[in-house]
Scaffold this active site. Sequence first.
Site, mmCIF file in Angstrom:
data_model
loop_
_atom_site.group_PDB
_atom_site.id
_atom_site.type_symbol
_atom_site.label_atom_id
_atom_site.label_comp_id
_atom_site.label_asym_id
_atom_site.label_seq_id
_atom_site.Cartn_x
_atom_site.Cartn_y
_atom_site.Cartn_z
ATOM 1 N N CYS A 87 0.987 -1.099 -0.001
ATOM 2 C CA CYS A 87 -0.183 -0.018 0.031
ATOM 3 C C CYS A 87 0.840 1.430 -0.188
ATOM 4 C CB CYS A 87 -1.147 -0.179 1.210
ATOM 5 S SG CYS A 87 -2.428 0.993 0.929
ATOM 6 N N ALA A 88 0.557 2.103 1.065
ATOM 7 C CA ALA A 88 1.686 3.447 0.907
ATOM 8 C C ALA A 88 3.081 3.397 1.334
ATOM 9 C CB ALA A 88 0.965 4.183 2.190
#
Length: 434
Positions: free
Chosen positions: A352-353
Site C-alpha cells: 500500500c503506502a
Amino acid sequence: MALRHLTPLSPLRILTRPQTTSVPFPTLPTSRKKCFFGSVMASAAGKVLVPIANGIEPMEAVITIDILRRAGADVTVASVEKQLGVDACHGMKIVADALIPDCADTVFDLISLPGGMPGAAALKDCGILERTVRRQATEGRFYAAICAAPAVALGSWGLLKGLKATCYPSFMEQLSSSATTVESRVHQDGKVVTSRGPGTTMEFSVALVDQLFGKEKADEVCGPLVMRPNHGDEFTMVELNPMEWTFDYCPQILVPIADGTEEMEATMIIDILRRAKAEVVVASVGDKLEILASRKVKLVADMPLEEAVKRSYDLIVLPGGLGGAQAFANSEKLVNLLRKQKETNRPYGAICASPALVLEPHGLLKGKKATAFPAMCNKLSDQSEAENRVVVDGNLITSRGPGTSMEFSLAIVEKFFGRKKAVELAKTMLFVRP
C-alpha cells in the site's frame, strides 16, 4: 531473469434475484464501473453493531469494521466479554469500543457477526446479544453473519428458519438443520446476509455497504480497496530475479504497526502468516502497545519496537495506511533495521503506502522493481512493474492495497513454504475455491 505472470481471468457473472441472492460480487477498480448487488436500502444513518469475543476470527471482524467505516457507517465494536480487550484467533488482540450491555437499548440498522471458533460460540451464548439480534429480526432490520456464525449463532437462535444461507464448509451440516444451505461465497435472503469465511469477508463487507447505502456507495468503496475481479480463482505473483527465502526452524517475521496503520492489511498479514506457522512478532512503533489504526480499530502489539529490534528476522514486512507509513518512515530504529535487512540480502517487504513512503525515500527500492497503492505509484523511481498486484524481486516483496493483502501474504507463504502450502491455506480460508 525469470518472470511469472497472472493467468487469464475467467468471465464475471452477476446474478440477482428479488428476495434471495447468491452473487460472485464484482470488485471494480475504476469509477467507470459499477458494483451491483440488487440491494434494498436501509436507513441513511448506517448504525452498525459488530460484536467480538475471545476466539473470533480477526480478519472477519476487522475487514467488516474497516469497510463499513470507509462507507461512513457508524460502527460500534462491542465485546461480549467482561472487558473491552479480546484475544482473537492467531494471537491477535483487539480492543472494543464498548461492552455489549452498553448497546442493548440501541437501535441498529445492521448487526454483523464475525466467525471463528470458539468466538462464534461465545457470541451464541451471550444472552444480551441474542435478544438484540432477535429484536433486529422481529423489527425487520438487517442482520448478517460469516464463517461459523451463521450455523453456530443465527441458526441456533432460529433466525434462519425458512431462509437460504451459507457458512464455513465444515459447519454446513449443522446449518442444514436450521436453514436451506447454499454454497455461495456471499448470500442474501431478505434482510439476512451470510458468507463463508476469511477469504470471502471483503465481498461480504462490500455487500453490506450496498445494503446500507446503495450501489453508488458500494462502487465508491470498491475502487480504493484494489479488490480482485475474479474471486475464488487461483492467485499468483510476478517474480523477478528469483532467490530462495531460507530460515532455520521456522520463519521469524517482524510486522511493525503504528497509529494510522491500515488495520485490514496488518490483520491479514499477521493472521495468515501465523496460520502458516511462522513466528510473527507484532511491534508497536509508538509509545504504547495499543495503536489506533486508520479506521479506528484498536489493535495491541506484542512488544514495543525498541525490544523487537534486538532480534534478527527472516522477513520484515510493513503494512500500509498513510499515518502508519509516515510513522515507519520517521522511525530511525525501524529504517536502520530495514537497511540492515537489505544489506544482508534477507527478505523485506511492504504494501500500500509503505513502498512509496518508507522504502523509496530511504533508498530501499534502489535497483528493485516494486508496486504500491495506485495513487502513490508516481513516487516510485521505477514504475515498470507497478500495475501488478504482487511483485517479488529477489528478497523484496511489495503489493498494492487492502484488496491485495491476502495475495501478498500468501505469496510470502509460498516463498517460505512452497506453492502447495500456500494454495492449501488459501483453500482453507475460502480465498480460493476448495
